[in-house]
Scaffold this motif. Sequence first.
Motif, PDB file in Angstrom:
ATOM      1  N   LEU A   5       2.255  13.375   3.810  1.00  0.00           N
ATOM      2  CA  LEU A   5       1.160  12.405   3.675  1.00  0.00           C
ATOM      3  C   LEU A   5      -0.046  12.823   4.514  1.00  0.00           C
ATOM      4  O   LEU A   5      -1.191  12.708   4.074  1.00  0.00           O
ATOM      5  N   ASP A   6       0.219  13.322   5.709  1.00  0.00           N
ATOM      6  CA  ASP A   6      -0.859  13.758   6.593  1.00  0.00           C
ATOM      7  C   ASP A   6      -1.641  14.918   5.962  1.00  0.00           C
ATOM      8  O   ASP A   6      -2.871  14.908   5.946  1.00  0.00           O
ATOM      9  N   ALA A   7      -0.911  15.883   5.407  1.00  0.00           N
ATOM     10  CA  ALA A   7      -1.569  17.024   4.751  1.00  0.00           C
ATOM     11  C   ALA A   7      -2.337  16.569   3.509  1.00  0.00           C
ATOM     12  O   ALA A   7      -3.460  17.028   3.251  1.00  0.00           O
ATOM     13  N   LEU A   8      -1.757  15.646   2.749  1.00  0.00           N
ATOM     14  CA  LEU A   8      -2.413  15.115   1.552  1.00  0.00           C
ATOM     15  C   LEU A   8      -3.734  14.452   1.915  1.00  0.00           C
ATOM     16  O   LEU A   8      -4.765  14.703   1.272  1.00  0.00           O
ATOM     17  N   ILE A   9      -3.723  13.613   2.944  1.00  0.00           N
ATOM     18  CA  ILE A   9      -4.952  12.935   3.359  1.00  0.00           C
ATOM     19  C   ILE A   9      -6.001  13.958   3.796  1.00  0.00           C
ATOM     20  O   ILE A   9      -7.185  13.819   3.475  1.00  0.00           O
ATOM     21  N   GLY A  10      -5.580  14.989   4.483  1.00  0.00           N
ATOM     22  CA  GLY A  10      -6.528  16.040   4.877  1.00  0.00           C
ATOM     23  C   GLY A  10      -7.179  16.702   3.680  1.00  0.00           C
ATOM     24  O   GLY A  10      -8.398  16.921   3.655  1.00  0.00           O
ATOM     25  N   ARG A  11      -6.377  17.006   2.666  1.00  0.00           N
ATOM     26  CA  ARG A  11      -6.934  17.639   1.458  1.00  0.00           C
ATOM     27  C   ARG A  11      -7.847  16.681   0.700  1.00  0.00           C
ATOM     28  O   ARG A  11      -8.923  17.070   0.235  1.00  0.00           O
ATOM     29  N   LEU A  12      -7.431  15.419   0.574  1.00  0.00           N
ATOM     30  CA  LEU A  12      -8.260  14.446  -0.150  1.00  0.00           C
ATOM     31  C   LEU A  12      -9.552  14.139   0.598  1.00  0.00           C
ATOM     32  O   LEU A  12     -10.606  13.934  -0.020  1.00  0.00           O
ATOM     33  N   ARG A  13      -9.478  14.135   1.904  1.00  0.00           N
ATOM     34  CA  ARG A  13     -10.681  13.916   2.723  1.00  0.00           C
ATOM     35  C   ARG A  13     -11.700  15.024   2.470  1.00  0.00           C
ATOM     36  O   ARG A  13     -12.886  14.759   2.248  1.00  0.00           O
ATOM     37  N   ALA A  14     -11.222  16.260   2.431  1.00  0.00           N
ATOM     38  CA  ALA A  14     -12.110  17.399   2.154  1.00  0.00           C
ATOM     39  C   ALA A  14     -12.621  17.355   0.716  1.00  0.00           C
ATOM     40  O   ALA A  14     -13.807  17.572   0.456  1.00  0.00           O
ATOM     41  N   ALA A  15     -11.740  17.044  -0.228  1.00  0.00           N
ATOM     42  CA  ALA A  15     -12.126  17.009  -1.640  1.00  0.00           C
ATOM     43  C   ALA A  15     -13.179  15.936  -1.899  1.00  0.00           C
ATOM     44  O   ALA A  15     -14.105  16.145  -2.694  1.00  0.00           O
TER      45      ALA A  15
END
Length: 174
Positions: free
Chosen positions: A105-115
């Motif tokens: 979840l932490d990695a997902l949020i990081g990717r979505l934040r950048a996207a």
Amino acid sequence: MSTERGKDIAEGSSRINPGDQQHPPTPSRYELQKRRDWNTFGQYLKNQRPPIPLSQCNCSHVLDFLRYLDQFGKTKVHLQGCMFYGQPEPPAPCTCPLRQAWGSLDALIGRLRAAYEENGGSPETNPFAGGAIRVYLREVRECQAKARGIPYKKKKKKPNQGKGSDESSIIHFS
């Protein structure tokens, strides 16, 4: 890749092979995953009733998305009443739910934040960067750590060299 071409790239050569211009560079695994995650989140918003336009998306929608993803999780998270609660390696199966792992979840949020920002969103309105998201992730991490009996420990900062009050650490020049 030939050794000549590798040498040209390393030396910054401007020599171009004719075949290089036919294919754009292949996106990295991270970029591909970020695009998939972004498309999945967009599809999630479209499937809501009524559909939610990205411009109206806020952190509560992101939290709902994270909770929705739990149903596809593969990490056993023992409930407090479970006899295996707090055991890192339970000896038998139980009926506790499978959830998304905190790290995923932490990695997902990081990717979505950048996207979000790469797709025109401003950092100030980024729903993936809100305090509620950080609190949720912290709670998931702590809950999963307790359920497994493995505490997450904060990394301690190393003391600054040269700023200590210890007299033996001070270098004197004569």
